[in-house]
Write a protein that holds these residues in place. Structure first.
Motif, PDB file in Angstrom:
ATOM      1  N   ARG A  10     100.348 -31.922  89.401  1.00  0.00           N
ATOM      2  CA  ARG A  10      99.267 -31.268  88.690  1.00  0.00           C
ATOM      3  C   ARG A  10      99.826 -30.328  87.636  1.00  0.00           C
ATOM      4  NH1 ARG A  10      96.566 -28.889  92.844  1.00  0.00           N
ATOM      5  NH2 ARG A  10      95.726 -30.940  93.315  1.00  0.00           N
ATOM      6  N   PHE A  13     101.348 -32.331  84.755  1.00  0.00           N
ATOM      7  CA  PHE A  13     100.343 -33.061  83.971  1.00  0.00           C
ATOM      8  C   PHE A  13      99.763 -32.179  82.880  1.00  0.00           C
ATOM      9  CE2 PHE A  13      97.625 -36.638  83.473  1.00  0.00           C
ATOM     10  CZ  PHE A  13      96.455 -36.129  82.952  1.00  0.00           C
ATOM     11  N   PHE A  14      99.612 -30.880  83.174  1.00  0.00           N
ATOM     12  CA  PHE A  14      99.024 -29.981  82.199  1.00  0.00           C
ATOM     13  C   PHE A  14     100.081 -29.248  81.373  1.00  0.00           C
ATOM     14  CE2 PHE A  14      95.500 -30.698  85.001  1.00  0.00           C
ATOM     15  CZ  PHE A  14      94.483 -30.892  84.105  1.00  0.00           C
ATOM     16  N   ASN A  62      94.352 -40.316  83.259  1.00  0.00           N
ATOM     17  CA  ASN A  62      93.470 -39.954  82.154  1.00  0.00           C
ATOM     18  C   ASN A  62      93.169 -38.463  82.235  1.00  0.00           C
ATOM     19  OD1 ASN A  62      91.107 -39.467  80.568  1.00  0.00           O
ATOM     20  ND2 ASN A  62      90.698 -41.665  80.564  1.00  0.00           N
ATOM     21  N   GLN A  63      93.692 -37.698  81.284  1.00  0.00           N
ATOM     22  CA  GLN A  63      93.524 -36.250  81.321  1.00  0.00           C
ATOM     23  C   GLN A  63      92.066 -35.851  81.145  1.00  0.00           C
ATOM     24  OE1 GLN A  63      96.119 -34.068  78.742  1.00  0.00           O
ATOM     25  NE2 GLN A  63      95.320 -32.088  79.365  1.00  0.00           N
ATOM     26  N   ARG A  64      91.324 -36.609  80.365  1.00  0.00           N
ATOM     27  CA  ARG A  64      89.917 -36.272  80.163  1.00  0.00           C
ATOM     28  C   ARG A  64      89.142 -36.357  81.480  1.00  0.00           C
ATOM     29  NH1 ARG A  64      86.363 -33.045  78.201  1.00  0.00           N
ATOM     30  NH2 ARG A  64      84.366 -34.030  77.611  1.00  0.00           N
ATOM     31  N   GLU A  67      89.836 -33.166  83.338  1.00  0.00           N
ATOM     32  CA  GLU A  67      89.118 -32.052  82.717  1.00  0.00           C
ATOM     33  C   GLU A  67      87.646 -32.057  83.118  1.00  0.00           C
ATOM     34  OE1 GLU A  67      89.847 -32.736  78.616  1.00  0.00           O
ATOM     35  OE2 GLU A  67      91.882 -31.909  78.660  1.00  0.00           O
ATOM     36  N   THR A 146      93.189 -41.898  88.686  1.00  0.00           N
ATOM     37  CA  THR A 146      93.506 -40.548  88.223  1.00  0.00           C
ATOM     38  C   THR A 146      93.033 -39.506  89.227  1.00  0.00           C
ATOM     39  OG1 THR A 146      93.385 -41.205  85.888  1.00  0.00           O
ATOM     40  CG2 THR A 146      93.105 -38.872  86.382  1.00  0.00           C
ATOM     41  N   GLU A 150      95.378 -37.074  91.416  1.00  0.00           N
ATOM     42  CA  GLU A 150      95.366 -35.666  91.011  1.00  0.00           C
ATOM     43  C   GLU A 150      95.263 -34.725  92.201  1.00  0.00           C
ATOM     44  OE1 GLU A 150      93.171 -31.945  89.975  1.00  0.00           O
ATOM     45  OE2 GLU A 150      92.344 -33.706  90.983  1.00  0.00           O
TER      46      GLU A 150
END
Length: 326
Positions: A10, A13-14, A62-64, A67, A146, A150
């Motif tokens: 995590r 990823f960011f 997929n980061q979106r 989010e 994802t 996550e």
């Protein structure tokens, strides 16, 4: 101190560790290891190598999606705003009436099989995907993978991911067409994959349960969901009412069921001021706002609507919308 793998993934990823390029590479490495575990579990469950190759090859987190999963709701809509601006807008009502009329024959056939009101089927269809016009643009496998990787709700989304792979294995839809919401809800009725397995039906008889492109399958699947959830044919979902003078909404009992006849004896009337039916049909008090505004009596079928999506205001809005059709 060494962090658990999910926490490391995590943070990487960011972009919290090292350069962006290094972070991305490390994150993808953790995701690839996660996918290997999914492949092994899926193979043990009988999913073919071909399906796994088509579904999981070149997959990236997929980061979106993350989010959106973490985003907290902003602001607050009153019941009246939610009802009038979102759920019962003039456009939605007009589109619903048109779709109800255009699909009258199909809806009649679905009602004959499942004994569920076609009006509530069309209302769910309209609320969930704007009558099939907005089914979501995320790849379901990518989104579920994802979210399962996550970590925040990993167990839940891993179960849904494996169910989605079984849907593909069954030949119901191609990977590229298996699109849905960021959370993995699929097709015109927005079923999660496990709900697809339990509730989706092949109403058009082509051998596939296609809730994406077959209107017959999608609408019949909604009706089947309601049938299995205990819909009572011929009973209303509820009604807006006027409480007796001086009735305090704050702290009112919303759990006890009484007959309409008993509610009338307590001084409740229909919203237009007319008497309630002298019926033994049971209802519970339903309050979208605890301090003011509309008051409802909800029957058993309102609780069935809320099994599709639990919030009280959702159930009330679907019920009110369904009343505008037919």
């Amino acid at each position: 101190m060494a962090l658990p793998r999910a926490m490391v993934s995590r943070r990487i990823f960011f972009g919290g560790v090292g350069s962006l390029a290094a972070s991305a590479a490390l994150a993808q490495g953790g995701f690839d290891a996660f996918l290997e575990g999914v492949r092994a579990e899926a193979r043990r469950a009988g999913i073919s190598a071909g399906t796994l190759q088509r579904a999981l090859a070149n997959l990236r987190p997929n980061q979106r999606v993350i989010e959106l999963d973490r985003k907290q709701p902003e602001g607050f809509l009153t019941w009246e705003e939610y009802r009038d601006r979102i759920m019962l807008s003039p456009t939605r009502i007009q589109n619903g009436q048109r779709n109800y009329a255009e699909n009258r024959s199909l809806l009649g056939a679905i009602e004959a099989r499942y004994r569920v009101s076609p009006r509530v089927v069309v209302a769910i269809w309209g609320v969930e995907t704007n009558f099939g016009g907005n089914t979501g643009g995320f790849g379901v496998i990518e989104a579920l993978a994802t979210l399962a990787w996550e970590g925040r709700r990993a167990e839940y989304f891993r179960k849904e991911l494996l169910a989605a792979l079984r849907v593909l294995e069954g030949g119901h839809i191609a990977v590229a067409r298996m699109t849905g919401s960021w959370a993995g809800a699929m097709g015109q009725c927005q079923f999660m994959p496990t709900n697809f397995e339990r509730m989706a039906v092949d109403f058009d008889g082509d051998g596939r349960r296609d809730i994406w492109d077959s209107r017959a399958d999608a609408l019949a699947s909604i009706a089947h969901y309601f049938q299995k959830s205990g819909w009572r044919e011929g009973e209303p979902w509820g009604r807006a009412v006027l409480p007796p003078p001086g009735f305090a909404l704050d702290g009112a009992d919303t759990e006890s069921a009484r007959s309409l006849r008993d509610w009338a004896r307590l001084g409740f009337r229909s919203e237009d001021g007319s008497p309630l039916p002298g019926s033994e049909l049971e209802a519970r008090l339903v309050l979208p706002n605890r301090t003011n505004g509309q008051v409802f009596l909800g029957h058993h079928n309102l609780r069935v609507i809320r099994r599709y999506n639990p919030p009280v205001n959702y159930g009330l809005a679907v019920g009110l919308l369904s009343d505008r059709f037919g």
